[in-house]
Design an enzyme around this catalytic site. Structure first.
Site, PDB file in Angstrom:
ATOM      1  N   HIS A 160      25.495  -9.124 -13.293  1.00 44.81           N
ATOM      2  CA  HIS A 160      25.132 -10.212 -14.211  1.00 44.81           C
ATOM      3  C   HIS A 160      23.986 -11.047 -13.647  1.00 44.81           C
ATOM      4  O   HIS A 160      23.785 -11.081 -12.426  1.00 44.81           O
ATOM      5  CB  HIS A 160      26.339 -11.155 -14.397  1.00 44.81           C
ATOM      6  CG  HIS A 160      27.428 -10.635 -15.276  1.00 44.81           C
ATOM      7  ND1 HIS A 160      28.760 -10.682 -14.915  1.00 44.81           N
ATOM      8  CD2 HIS A 160      27.393 -10.085 -16.525  1.00 44.81           C
ATOM      9  CE1 HIS A 160      29.495 -10.174 -15.896  1.00 44.81           C
ATOM     10  NE2 HIS A 160      28.701  -9.800 -16.881  1.00 44.81           N
ATOM     11  N   CYS A 247      32.668 -16.678 -12.510  1.00 48.20           N
ATOM     12  CA  CYS A 247      33.337 -16.045 -13.661  1.00 48.20           C
ATOM     13  C   CYS A 247      34.803 -16.430 -13.778  1.00 48.20           C
ATOM     14  O   CYS A 247      35.425 -16.178 -14.813  1.00 48.20           O
ATOM     15  CB  CYS A 247      33.170 -14.535 -13.696  1.00 48.20           C
ATOM     16  SG  CYS A 247      32.987 -13.757 -12.159  1.00 48.20           S
TER      17      CYS A 247
HETATM   18  N1  GLY Z   1      35.124  -6.502 -13.350  1.00 52.56           N
HETATM   19  C1  GLY Z   1      34.321  -7.478 -13.981  1.00 52.56           C
HETATM   20  C2  GLY Z   1      33.481  -6.899 -15.048  1.00 52.56           C
HETATM   21  O1  GLY Z   1      33.014  -5.796 -14.884  1.00 52.56           O
HETATM   22  O2  GLY Z   1      33.270  -7.460 -16.083  1.00 52.56           O
END
Ligand code: GLY
Length: 253
Positions: A160, A247
């Site tokens: 991300h 997150c």
């Molecule tokens: N394991 C976190 C994701 O891939 O969204």
């Protein structure tokens, strides 16, 4: 930032999505204890937490940040790029509708909250395997009436945008320059992680304190030297799931 929505650790977290890392066992009880410590850190910084637990059948449900974006004017329910994660959003929508009016990212657009950094009226969005150009265009359209500028950012080599960069104050970011194009951030202050700690850019800042995973000793020391107030907590079990500090919560005013 005074409120946060979190989700308990799914007993199935070991079956989480993985893109860059090899699968290794995740200890649910250690992960739950780390999650509790993370909550305590947020509470000690003045955050009021709502803990959800109805998505336990969804392995990645603990990574709530990916399911929504909360602006002062509205909440955007995302359409996660990983199909296995799309069931996570209903519960978050029900909770967020108590706080904001709701907009939805719709197919074929995809967008993960972990790809979005808001700095005042500028909203940076990572171009990743999880967030497609239709997702960025949808967000642009939703935010246009409120005068936000949406800026795409090229990201490579990590999951991300927030694996590569996070805001650590209103005008500053902590970044791993190997994983993104820094040119969209030209008018902001950019601080680089210690290059022996590539995952250290994933941070949050809460009421004047920067929070980091406790293992990133060198980056933490560098921030403290620059007179940032830093709080740390251990999120090592979540790192095995390609998750980081940001997150684990959906933070908003
Ligand atoms: N394991 C976190 C994701 O891939 O969204």
């Amino acid at each position: 930032m005074t409120k946060a929505i979190l989700h308990t650790v799914s007993p199935g977290i070991g079956d989480c999505e993985l893109t860059y890392l090899e699968r290794v066992a995740i200890d649910h009880s250690i992960a739950s204890s780390q999650h509790q410590d993370y909550c305590s850190m947020l509470e000690s910084l003045g955050v009021q937490i709502t803990m959800l637990s109805d998505n336990d059948g969804l392995p990645d449900a603990v990574f709530v940040e990916d399911t929504a974006l909360v602006f002062d004017e509205l909440a955007v329910i995302t359409r996660p790029g990983a199909e296995s994660r799309r069931g996570e959003t209903g519960l978050i929508e029900a909770e967020l509708s108590k706080h904001r009016s709701i907009a939805q990212i719709k197919p074929p657009a995809t967008l993960d909250g972990g790809d979005v950094i808001q700095m005042g009226s500028t909203v940076f969005v990572g171009q990743t395997a999880r967030t497609n150009s239709a997702g960025i265009a949808s967000l642009q359209k939703m935010l246009a009436p409120f005068d936000y500028e949406v800026r795409p950012v090229q990201v490579h080599g990590c999951l991300h945008l927030k694996s590569a960069a996070c805001d650590i104050s209103e005008r500053s970011l902590l970044v791993n320059p190997s994983w993104l194009d820094l040119s969209p951030f030209s008018e902001f202050n950019v601080m680089t992680i210690d290059n022996t700690e590539p995952w250290a850019a994933n941070a949050i800042h809460i009421n004047g304190t920067v929070c980091l995973h406790s293992a990133f000793h060198k980056t933490i020391a560098n921030l403290r030297e620059l007179e940032f107030k830093v709080a740390t907590t251990d999120v090592s079990e979540f790192q095995k799931a390609e998750g980081g500090l940001s997150c684990l919560s959906l933070r908003f005013r």
